[in-house]
Design a protein around this motif. Structure first.
Motif, PDB file in Angstrom:
ATOM      1  N   VAL A 126       0.844  -1.195   0.000  1.00 50.85           N
ATOM      2  CA  VAL A 126       0.000   0.000   0.000  1.00 50.85           C
ATOM      3  C   VAL A 126       0.881   1.248   0.000  1.00 50.85           C
ATOM      4  N   ASN A 127       0.789   2.019  -1.064  1.00 52.41           N
ATOM      5  CA  ASN A 127       1.629   3.193  -1.228  1.00 52.41           C
ATOM      6  C   ASN A 127       1.183   4.314  -0.283  1.00 52.41           C
ATOM      7  N   ARG A 128       2.037   4.666   0.650  1.00 49.86           N
ATOM      8  CA  ARG A 128       1.713   5.715   1.615  1.00 49.86           C
ATOM      9  C   ARG A 128       2.969   6.518   1.987  1.00 49.86           C
ATOM     10  N   THR A 129       3.906   6.616   1.053  1.00 44.40           N
ATOM     11  CA  THR A 129       5.182   7.281   1.299  1.00 44.40           C
ATOM     12  C   THR A 129       5.322   8.520   0.427  1.00 44.40           C
ATOM     13  N   LEU A 130       5.783   9.607   1.034  1.00 42.08           N
ATOM     14  CA  LEU A 130       6.055  10.850   0.330  1.00 42.08           C
ATOM     15  C   LEU A 130       7.550  11.147   0.352  1.00 42.08           C
ATOM     16  N   GLN A 155       7.611   5.590   9.477  1.00 43.07           N
ATOM     17  CA  GLN A 155       9.062   5.627   9.264  1.00 43.07           C
ATOM     18  C   GLN A 155       9.488   6.936   8.611  1.00 43.07           C
ATOM     19  N   LEU A 156      10.607   7.488   9.073  1.00 45.55           N
ATOM     20  CA  LEU A 156      11.253   8.641   8.458  1.00 45.55           C
ATOM     21  C   LEU A 156      12.658   8.237   8.044  1.00 45.55           C
ATOM     22  N   ALA A 157      13.067   8.667   6.853  1.00 42.85           N
ATOM     23  CA  ALA A 157      14.407   8.319   6.388  1.00 42.85           C
ATOM     24  C   ALA A 157      15.027   9.508   5.667  1.00 42.85           C
ATOM     25  N   GLN A 158      16.285   9.798   6.013  1.00 42.40           N
ATOM     26  CA  GLN A 158      17.013  10.871   5.340  1.00 42.40           C
ATOM     27  C   GLN A 158      17.406  10.445   3.932  1.00 42.40           C
ATOM     28  N   SER A 159      17.514  11.433   3.059  1.00 43.71           N
ATOM     29  CA  SER A 159      17.883  11.184   1.676  1.00 43.71           C
ATOM     30  C   SER A 159      18.771  12.316   1.186  1.00 43.71           C
ATOM     31  N   TYR A 178      12.240  11.018   3.267  1.00 48.30           N
ATOM     32  CA  TYR A 178      11.121  10.131   2.950  1.00 48.30           C
ATOM     33  C   TYR A 178      10.269   9.998   4.205  1.00 48.30           C
ATOM     34  N   CYS A 179       8.959  10.093   4.038  1.00 43.16           N
ATOM     35  CA  CYS A 179       8.045   9.908   5.167  1.00 43.16           C
ATOM     36  C   CYS A 179       7.007   8.851   4.794  1.00 43.16           C
ATOM     37  N   GLN A 206       7.839   5.294  -3.843  1.00 46.03           N
ATOM     38  CA  GLN A 206       7.667   3.894  -3.466  1.00 46.03           C
ATOM     39  C   GLN A 206       7.962   3.768  -1.972  1.00 46.03           C
ATOM     40  N   ASN A 207       7.287   2.844  -1.302  1.00 48.55           N
ATOM     41  CA  ASN A 207       7.492   2.700   0.133  1.00 48.55           C
ATOM     42  C   ASN A 207       8.962   2.504   0.479  1.00 48.55           C
ATOM     43  N   ILE A 208       9.377   3.054   1.602  1.00 47.27           N
ATOM     44  CA  ILE A 208      10.781   3.087   1.987  1.00 47.27           C
ATOM     45  C   ILE A 208      11.399   1.698   2.028  1.00 47.27           C
ATOM     46  N   ASP A 209      10.645   0.732   2.543  1.00 42.39           N
ATOM     47  CA  ASP A 209      11.221  -0.604   2.702  1.00 42.39           C
ATOM     48  C   ASP A 209      11.425  -1.337   1.388  1.00 42.39           C
ATOM     49  N   THR A 210      10.973  -0.734   0.249  1.00 46.74           N
ATOM     50  CA  THR A 210      11.199  -1.372  -1.043  1.00 46.74           C
ATOM     51  C   THR A 210      11.998  -0.482  -1.979  1.00 46.74           C
ATOM     52  N   CYS A 211      12.569   0.615  -1.452  1.00 44.83           N
ATOM     53  CA  CYS A 211      13.317   1.527  -2.300  1.00 44.83           C
ATOM     54  C   CYS A 211      14.638   0.904  -2.721  1.00 44.83           C
TER      55      CYS A 211
END
Length: 338
Positions: A126-130, A155-159, A178-179, A206-211
């Motif tokens: 389920v796509n819910r990442t910005l 989840q928050l991730a720096q990019s 990424y949020c 795309q969701n962070i865990d599949t980037c």
């Protein structure tokens, strides 16, 4: 994996018909009741099932009814949405209220027969990442404080500015993040608000865990302008009544105005809510769902300073979660929920 390869694999797999115990097939009247339920629980992404290898010669409306009937063997779906990819291959998302029913549907539904075809079932991504970028550096605490106004964050991730994930977070912060929200309607509301502001450039991702680290960046010429309290509802039945429309959408919140428009061969409506979270909920849950035997298209109501702008953007920006044919950052996975 593509739908074509999935269909090929299904064709080589012996037919298996799911026979869960003590779950009789519901009557068509029960499906109708489910369609018009006034209350529902927020669907968790982990309770959503992706369904592929559907019969392409059936209409979306026919497939919606068939999928709803088929998957009520293993639980009570809160929503069923049927979409098509750019090659006109249909697929569906079946949302349950709990993980137990979703897991049962995946276990027994996979390789079961629907409309003479072996279908493929798996948990939906389920796509819910910005993806947010800014000229200003934001620490993790600052960006979290800014985004939690829209809903719970998973989840928050720096990019880096190109969208490549940073392995270890810098205490100084970052200009790009990424949020991943827990719920997709919260991500929709965040996108609607942030894309109109000047603090961030915002894209669906795309969701962070599949980037992966091979970003595909789409340049968009202009930002959308739209009413975050109002939605557009297209492809309505020509026989629908105002009362039926209000009854369906009032389950998302207080409605302040409904404008039902009938034209030859085209019936649509604009619905305005008192609260913007109600509009986001309606976009999330009602887009590609059925009402009065027709599959609705639901998105935010766009507004334009120059009306000709609406014809300038062929692809446009996804006011609902991205359709399957819209290029997204890191997007090449089919079973992300649109």
């Amino acid at each position: 994996p593509s739908v074509a390869s999935a269909a090929s694999n299904a064709a080589q797999t012996p037919t298996s018909v799911a026979k869960p115990a003590d779950k009789p097939l519901p009557l068509s009247s029960e499906i109708k009741l489910t369609e018009n339920e006034k209350t529902f629980c927020r669907g968790r992404p982990s309770s959503c099932v992706f369904v592929a290898s559907l019969a392409a010669n059936r209409t979306d409306d026919e497939l919606s009814v068939a999928v709803a009937t088929h998957f009520q063997k293993w639980g009570v779906p809160s929503t069923v949405k049927v979409l098509r990819d750019t090659c006109n291959r249909p697929y569906a998302f079946v949302q349950y209220s709990n993980n137990l029913e979703a897991k049962r549907a995946i276990k027994f539904g996979h390789n079961s027969i629907l409309n003479g075809r072996n279908i493929r079932c798996e948990q939906a991504k389920v796509n819910r990442t910005l993806f947010l970028s800014s000229l200003t550096v934001f620490t993790e605490k600052a960006i979290e404080k800014h985004l939690t106004d829209f809903g719970e964050i998973e989840q928050l991730a720096q990019s880096d500015p190109a969208g490549v994930l940073v392995e270890s977070h810098s205490a100084k912060g970052s200009k790009a993040w990424y949020c991943k929200f827990v719920y997709r309607d919260d991500a929709i509301r965040a996108f609607a608000n942030l894309s109109e502001g000047n603090n961030f450039e915002v894209e669906w991702a795309q969701n962070i865990d599949t980037c992966n680290n091979d970003p595909e960046i789409e340049e968009l010429e202009s930002k959308p302008s739209f009413d975050k309290f109002s939605i557009f509802v297209g492809q309505l039945s020509p026989n629908i009544k105002d009362k039926e429309l209000k009854e369906r959408f009032s389950r998302h919140g207080m409605i302040t105005h409904v404008d039902l428009i009938r034209k030859p061969g085209n019936t649509f409506a604009f619905v305005k809510f008192e609260d913007e979270s109600s509009a986001a909920s309606a976009v999330e849950r009602e887009n590609h769902s059925m009402l009065c035997g027709k599959t609705m298209h639901v998105q935010y109501r766009e507004t334009f300073v120059n009306p000709s702008r609406s014809f300038d953007r062929v692809k446009g920006i996804a006011l609902a979660p991205p359709p399957i044919n819209l290029n997204r950052r890191y997007s090449n996975t089919r079973n992300e929920k649109p």
